[in-house]
Design a protein around this motif. Structure first.
Motif, PDB file in Angstrom:
ATOM      1  N   ARG A 407      -0.816  -6.884  -3.736  1.00 39.17           N
ATOM      2  CA  ARG A 407       0.518  -7.385  -3.370  1.00 39.17           C
ATOM      3  C   ARG A 407       1.603  -6.627  -4.151  1.00 39.17           C
ATOM      4  O   ARG A 407       2.642  -6.280  -3.604  1.00 39.17           O
ATOM      5  CB  ARG A 407       0.552  -8.868  -3.724  1.00 39.17           C
ATOM      6  N   ALA A 408       1.312  -6.383  -5.455  1.00 34.61           N
ATOM      7  CA  ALA A 408       2.295  -5.672  -6.288  1.00 34.61           C
ATOM      8  C   ALA A 408       2.483  -4.238  -5.787  1.00 34.61           C
ATOM      9  O   ALA A 408       3.606  -3.710  -5.784  1.00 34.61           O
ATOM     10  CB  ALA A 408       1.829  -5.668  -7.742  1.00 34.61           C
ATOM     11  N   ASP A 409       1.385  -3.617  -5.364  1.00 33.81           N
ATOM     12  CA  ASP A 409       1.498  -2.244  -4.827  1.00 33.81           C
ATOM     13  C   ASP A 409       2.387  -2.240  -3.579  1.00 33.81           C
ATOM     14  O   ASP A 409       3.238  -1.365  -3.406  1.00 33.81           O
ATOM     15  CB  ASP A 409       0.114  -1.699  -4.429  1.00 33.81           C
ATOM     16  N   ILE A 410       2.138  -3.220  -2.730  1.00 31.11           N
ATOM     17  CA  ILE A 410       2.925  -3.291  -1.481  1.00 31.11           C
ATOM     18  C   ILE A 410       4.402  -3.488  -1.824  1.00 31.11           C
ATOM     19  O   ILE A 410       5.281  -2.866  -1.217  1.00 31.11           O
ATOM     20  CB  ILE A 410       2.388  -4.430  -0.577  1.00 31.11           C
ATOM     21  N   ALA A 411       4.659  -4.338  -2.818  1.00 35.28           N
ATOM     22  CA  ALA A 411       6.056  -4.559  -3.230  1.00 35.28           C
ATOM     23  C   ALA A 411       6.672  -3.269  -3.764  1.00 35.28           C
ATOM     24  O   ALA A 411       7.845  -2.984  -3.541  1.00 35.28           O
ATOM     25  CB  ALA A 411       6.112  -5.656  -4.285  1.00 35.28           C
ATOM     26  N   ARG A 412       5.859  -2.484  -4.466  1.00 34.71           N
ATOM     27  CA  ARG A 412       6.380  -1.209  -4.998  1.00 34.71           C
ATOM     28  C   ARG A 412       6.724  -0.246  -3.862  1.00 34.71           C
ATOM     29  O   ARG A 412       7.738   0.448  -3.904  1.00 34.71           O
ATOM     30  CB  ARG A 412       5.357  -0.571  -5.950  1.00 34.71           C
ATOM     31  N   VAL A 413       5.873  -0.227  -2.852  1.00 34.69           N
ATOM     32  CA  VAL A 413       6.164   0.654  -1.703  1.00 34.69           C
ATOM     33  C   VAL A 413       7.442   0.177  -1.001  1.00 34.69           C
ATOM     34  O   VAL A 413       8.319   0.974  -0.648  1.00 34.69           O
ATOM     35  CB  VAL A 413       4.978   0.679  -0.707  1.00 34.69           C
ATOM     36  N   ARG A 414       7.552  -1.144  -0.851  1.00 34.23           N
ATOM     37  CA  ARG A 414       8.745  -1.690  -0.210  1.00 34.23           C
ATOM     38  C   ARG A 414       9.991  -1.282  -1.017  1.00 34.23           C
ATOM     39  O   ARG A 414      11.001  -0.865  -0.460  1.00 34.23           O
ATOM     40  CB  ARG A 414       8.653  -3.220  -0.142  1.00 34.23           C
ATOM     41  N   GLY A 415       9.869  -1.369  -2.341  1.00 36.12           N
ATOM     42  CA  GLY A 415      10.991  -0.995  -3.216  1.00 36.12           C
ATOM     43  C   GLY A 415      11.339   0.480  -3.078  1.00 36.12           C
ATOM     44  O   GLY A 415      12.522   0.850  -3.066  1.00 36.12           O
ATOM     45  N   ALA A 416      10.309   1.309  -2.970  1.00 34.05           N
ATOM     46  CA  ALA A 416      10.561   2.755  -2.838  1.00 34.05           C
ATOM     47  C   ALA A 416      11.330   3.049  -1.550  1.00 34.05           C
ATOM     48  O   ALA A 416      12.262   3.866  -1.534  1.00 34.05           O
ATOM     49  CB  ALA A 416       9.243   3.516  -2.855  1.00 34.05           C
ATOM     50  N   TRP A 417      10.937   2.391  -0.478  1.00 34.51           N
ATOM     51  CA  TRP A 417      11.646   2.592   0.791  1.00 34.51           C
ATOM     52  C   TRP A 417      13.077   2.063   0.697  1.00 34.51           C
ATOM     53  O   TRP A 417      14.015   2.681   1.198  1.00 34.51           O
ATOM     54  CB  TRP A 417      10.913   1.888   1.938  1.00 34.51           C
ATOM     55  N   ARG A 418      13.207   0.907   0.026  1.00 34.21           N
ATOM     56  CA  ARG A 418      14.554   0.319  -0.087  1.00 34.21           C
ATOM     57  C   ARG A 418      15.464   1.251  -0.897  1.00 34.21           C
ATOM     58  O   ARG A 418      16.611   1.475  -0.557  1.00 34.21           O
ATOM     59  CB  ARG A 418      14.468  -1.069  -0.723  1.00 34.21           C
ATOM     60  N   ASP A 419      14.890   1.793  -1.968  1.00 35.67           N
ATOM     61  CA  ASP A 419      15.683   2.700  -2.807  1.00 35.67           C
ATOM     62  C   ASP A 419      16.097   3.955  -2.028  1.00 35.67           C
ATOM     63  O   ASP A 419      17.161   4.525  -2.263  1.00 35.67           O
ATOM     64  CB  ASP A 419      14.897   3.116  -4.055  1.00 35.67           C
TER      65      ASP A 419
END
Lengths: 430, 579
Positions: A407-419
């Motif tokens: 879940r944390a990895d997925i959140a990190r990917v989501r954050g990377a896209w958001r950034d």
């Protein structure tokens, strides 16, 4: 019978309710009185006045375009409709209505019916049955409709085969159900179905690999009509707009030769694009073309059943951009077999294609909705739901992690896209 | 089957601002609002701007109860609460403080989790530092709250630039603290930000203009017991609607009232836009709004916005565009020196040389420096710029020559100044120039055409005056009198009555001439020539004593007026002869 058709999305501006438009056009031809209520984040209204309008109008049937994202609102509005117009029945359509398990009806006391098959056929059959009075749809099966019996059990009428000739469905545009002047963008459907079997998509479950199209004459007539009365911005929402290349070429040729001054958004498969088609698209007024990348990893793509190739996507994007056509790349993360590095590589791939990360080029997490293969086979595909229990009317959605990404990895990917996003990651199409 | 259509939905207030008041007044206002929450937009925002620190007040607790009750009863409604929270030193050290702030959203977060959606109650506070709380500490508190809340906004001053930059990088909005009265000052700041948000929304929408009423507001003033449809109306102390009425159908303000507020609000918000890393958006908005206001001839606010766009410009091209617009607006506001400065700056930044030269010529004209103006206009014509309105330039050059008394030089420019809607002006000027060149025969068709084409209402008198002058020169006195007659009665123009009197005199109608010169003298009693003309006609009528008195008045005003001196001598002689 007065039939109110409601589309509610509190998270984005209202868009042309094209599917409800088809239902309304069919209902009108069948002798009913439909009205469409499209409620988006930009729709102004107060709950008090909405209740008053429902009391005044007294619909006999209220239909909702139901999605996983709006079930809370759908349920609340259904309750409001039943309070304001006692005796009215509620039917859910849309992807959620179509694929909800029968058992879900037990958890939805404010819902009476689920529309299962081709919407026009199911909802018209239901409206006819209710209007007839002598027919009790909770006791007898209505074609293409699931009903809850008084004892709590459900009965589903067999879905009639959908018509091969899509033109038998009246046009919501030409019949005046939808007004092009009302919408910032006019959505059109020229076909239904898709021959591909992408595991994340609902279309294979509805069309089983077949495609049906409106005649080219009808489509061109609709385009010309909409272009004359609206602002000329067109959005083609076909599951596979370029399913037949010869038909696509004739359609674009027809638009180009009519010199309608339209600006079009289309989604096609990357392998379709070549210099001649791109040139034709430009002449016809295609302003933006969306391509389904999904993932830049060939290994991940292989598991999706899409049969696409990142190199072809890159070449197609380049071709379109060079021709002055804006490009959007649809992509997802948390896909079966996808590692963190694959997911981040997809972001880099989109950047390297020279595509701006905004709108539909903002990636989204894979969504596990009722009806898709990826939902049906999630265990087998290495997708692990995060919740043990869900309300029966909700699917897993994005509440999962994978064998390869926590879940944390997925959140990190989501954050990377958001950034990386130029617009705060506001995707338009889900 | 024919059924009536579903009636349209309403356009209720979406943003509610609760102004400050005493605790009892606030409680009463919240109770009033609570009963009307279902009449607000289904996606409403409530902004309590209160002096007492949230979450301690009883009004705040009541507000939360009312909102919770509303959202539970109407489960498709959503609400964002934006309290101004003053973060005190003690509060931040108290672990229960955070809990109290977060308490109201918890049930809705639980619902959102279960339904896989977003919370229907979001808390997006505006955090202000209380006594002793440093900006750094404020940001720390904001960061801690942001993990559970919608991203807060911060009231941080310019002195804490690093903190502001840090906050912006974390997605927070930074608002400069007001310098005036704190609470009403905050509302003023919020108004500025709101107007800018409305403008940005319209700019992104790309359809239609920027001007128009903002999103639907409701300002509740607990002290006055009244509600207003816009923040500016409340700030300006307009009377508003009594709270006893239900203000769900507040009238939209006409655009004319909004444009000045929009311009002032945008100018006020520009420093904040810069701090929030939105300098470029601020510049674009200022430029686009200036263009729109200039298009509506609202040059004063347009000039201010164009100046702001110029100062925010990130490139020479942007600077040139803004400075050119500023110059044009300054010119229309009657400030030629400021216009000239802006236009010179526009040229330096690479603006279209021809267009700048034309506008600089107009500035010189306004300055009454026709010679310099003619040089600029010639420069504009010499440029190859397609943006130069060549017909306008020729008309301006003709006018410059006319002002310099160079009537022959004006004529060729008039021939090239042709354009729709200005034919009457061009024919008049041509006739005028020909008359001044001593050719009334040639002037007459032009002046007659100018009158027949229907000049602007305020130009008709001028056209008739010069047409009559022309006819007088040609000896066609009855026609000259007839031309002036329609405007003479209402005219306060000395020249009209002077000319009319002169024509009557030449035509031998001395009584009518006397009446005309008396009108002229009523307009300007210090006109020596009209006293002399009056005297001459009185003498012709045989009223010699009054004629002598009039001549003496003329000479009293202008002892060098030979006409009067000779007339007086002749009249005295007649008077002596008759006696």
């Amino acid at each position: 019978m007065r039939v109110l058709l409601v589309d509610c999305n509190p998270f984005a501006p209202a868009v042309t309710p094209i599917s409800l438009g088809y239902l309304a056009a069919a209902l009108r031809v069948a002798g009913h009185a439909p009205h469409i209520l499209a409620l988006g984040a930009d729709t102004a209204f107060s709950p008090r006045v909405l209740a008053a309008r429902l009391r005044e109008w007294r619909p006999g049937l209220v239909g909702f375009a139901a999605y996983q994202r709006n079930m809370l609102e759908v349920r609340a509005l259904a309750r409001l409709a039943k309070e304001a117009a006692p005796g009215c029945r509620v039917v859910l359509g849309g992807p959620q209505g179509m694929f909800l398990p029968e058992a879900a009806l037990a958890a939805l006391p404010e819902v009476d019916f689920l529309s299962r098959g081709e919407g026009e056929l199911a909802v018209c059959a239901l409206a006819d049955a209710l209007a007839a009075g002598s027919f009790d749809p909770t006791e007898e099966a209505v074609p293409g409709v699931t009903s809850r019996r008084p004892d709590g059990s459900c009965v589903t009428g067999p879905s009639p085969p959908p018509p091969e000739d899509l033109d038998v469905h009246p046009s919501p545009w030409l019949d005046g159900v939808l007004d092009p002047a009302r919408w910032a963008e006019s959505v059109l459907l020229t076909s239904r179905g898709c021959p591909h079997h992408c595991v994340f998509c609902l279309t294979p479950a509805t069309c089983h690999g077949s495609m049906r199209s409106h005649s080219l004459e009808r489509v061109l007539e609709e385009i010309a009509w909409v272009a004359r009365r609206g602002n000329g911005r067109l959005w083609f929402a076909d599951p596979n707009f370029g399913g037949s290349r010869p038909r696509l070429v004739r359609l674009l040729d027809g638009v180009a030769s009519r010199d309608l001054g339209v600006k079009m958004w289309v989604e096609v498969r990357a392998e379709l694009l070549d210099p001649s088609l791109v040139g034709l698209m430009r002449r016809a007024g295609v302003e933006r073309v969306a391509l389904g990348l999904e993932s830049a990893s060939p290994a991940v793509l292989e598991g999706l059943g899409k049969g696409s190739d990142p190199a072809r996507v890159r070449a197609a994007a380049r071709l379109a951009l060079d021709a002055g056509i804006d490009v959007e790349l649809f992509s997802q993360y948390a896909l079966p077999g996808e590692r963190m590095s694959d997911a981040l590589a997809t972001l880099e791939f989109v950047r390297a294609c020279g595509v701006a990360i905004r709108g539909n080029s903002n990636a989204q997490q894979l969504q596990l909705y009722f009806g898709s293969e990826v939902t049906r086979r999630h265990h087998e595909l290495g997708l692990r739901p995060l919740r043990e229990r869900l309300p029966p009317y909700l699917s897993i959605g994005t509440e999962f992690e994978t064998e390869w990404m926590s879940r944390a990895d997925i959140a990190r990917v989501r954050g990377a896209w958001r950034d990386a996003s130029a617009d705060g990651a506001r995707r338009v199409v889900s | 089957m024919i059924a009536p259509e579903l009636a349209p939905l309403d356009r209720p207030p979406q943003w509610v601002f609760l102004a400050p008041g005493g605790e009892a007044e606030l409680v009463a206002a919240v109770a009033w609002l609570g009963a009307r929450l279902p009449a607000l937009d289904w996606r409403a925002h409530v902004v309590p701007v209160w002096p007492r620190a949230v979450p301690h007040s009883s009004a705040w607790r009541l507000l939360l109860e009312e909102i919770t009750e509303h959202l539970v009863a109407t489960s498709f409604a959503r609400l964002v609460l934006h309290p101004v929270i003053e973060v005190s030193l003690n509060a931040t050290e108290d672990p229960r403080w955070r809990q109290r702030v977060l308490e109201p959203v918890t049930p809705f977060e639980t619902e959102a989790f279960a339904e896989q959606t977003e919370s229907r109650l979001a808390l997006r506070p505006l955090l202000a530092a209380g006594a002793g709380v440093s900006p750094e500490r404020l940001l720390e508190v904001a960061g801690a709250l942001a993990t559970r809340l919608a991203t807060p906004s911060l009231l941080v001053g310019g002195a804490a630039a690093d903190v502001a930059a840090d906050a912006v990088a974390r997605g927070m909005r930074v608002i400069a603290p007001p310098t005036a009265d704190r609470v009403s000052g905050i509302l003023g700041r919020l108004r500025e930000h709101h107007v800018v948000d409305s403008l940005l929304e319209r700019a992104e929408g790309g359809s239609g203009g920027l001007l128009g009423p903002c999103v639907r507001h409701l300002v509740v003033d607990p002290v006055a017991g009244r509600a207003h449809g816009c923040l500016r109306a409340w700030e300006d102390g307009l009377s508003g609607t009594r709270l006893t009425d239900i203000p769900v159908d507040l009238p939209e303000l006409p655009i004319a009232e909004c444009s000045s507020c929009m311009a002032a609000s945008l100018l006020g918000a520009l420093p904040d836009l810069e701090v929030n890393g939105r300098r470029s958006e601020g510049r674009t908005l200022a430029q686009e709004l200036a263009v729109e206001l200039a298009g509506r001839a609202e040059y004063e606010p347009a000039a201010g916005l164009a100046a702001a766009a110029r100062s925010l410009a990130g490139s020479d091209a942007e600077r040139a565009t803004a400075a050119l617009l500023q110059g044009i607006c300054e010119l229309e506001c009657g400030r030629p020196p400021s216009a000239e400065d802006a236009l010179v700056a526009a040229a330096a930044a690479g603006a279209d040389g021809g267009l700048v030269a034309y506008q600089r010529g107009r500035a010189q004209m306004a300055w009454r420096d026709e010679i310099e103006a003619l040089e600029r206009f010639a420069e504009a014509l010499a440029s190859s710029s397609p943006a130069v309105p060549r017909a306008d330039v020729h008309l301006a050059m003709a006018l410059a020559h006319v002002n310099l008394g160079e009537h022959a030089e004006a004529l060729p420019h008039l021939e090239r100044a042709t354009g729709a809607g200005r034919e009457a002006t061009l024919r008049f000027l041509a006739g005028f120039c020909r008359l001044q060149l001593g050719d009334p025969e040639a002037a007459l068709p032009d002046l007659e055409a100018a009158l027949a084409l229907g000049p602007e209402a305020d130009d008709e008198e001028r056209v008739r005056l010069w047409l009559a002058t022309c006819l007088k020169e040609l000896g066609r006195l009855p026609e000259a009198i007839a031309v002036l007659a329609p405007v003479a009665e209402a005219s306060d123009e000395l020249a009209v009555h002077n000319l009319l009197g002169f024509c009557h005199y030449l035509a031998g109608d001395h009584a009518a001439a006397v009446a005309s010169f008396r009108r002229a003298l009523a307009i300007d009693p210090r006109s020596a020539i009209d006293w002399s003309n009056l005297a001459a006609n009185l003498r012709e009528l045989g009223d010699l004593e009054e004629a002598v008195a009039a001549y003496e008045r003329a000479l009293g005003l202008d002892p060098a007026l030979d006409l009067a001196r000779n007339g007086l001598a002749r009249t005295r002689a007649l008077l002596a002869g008759s006696s």
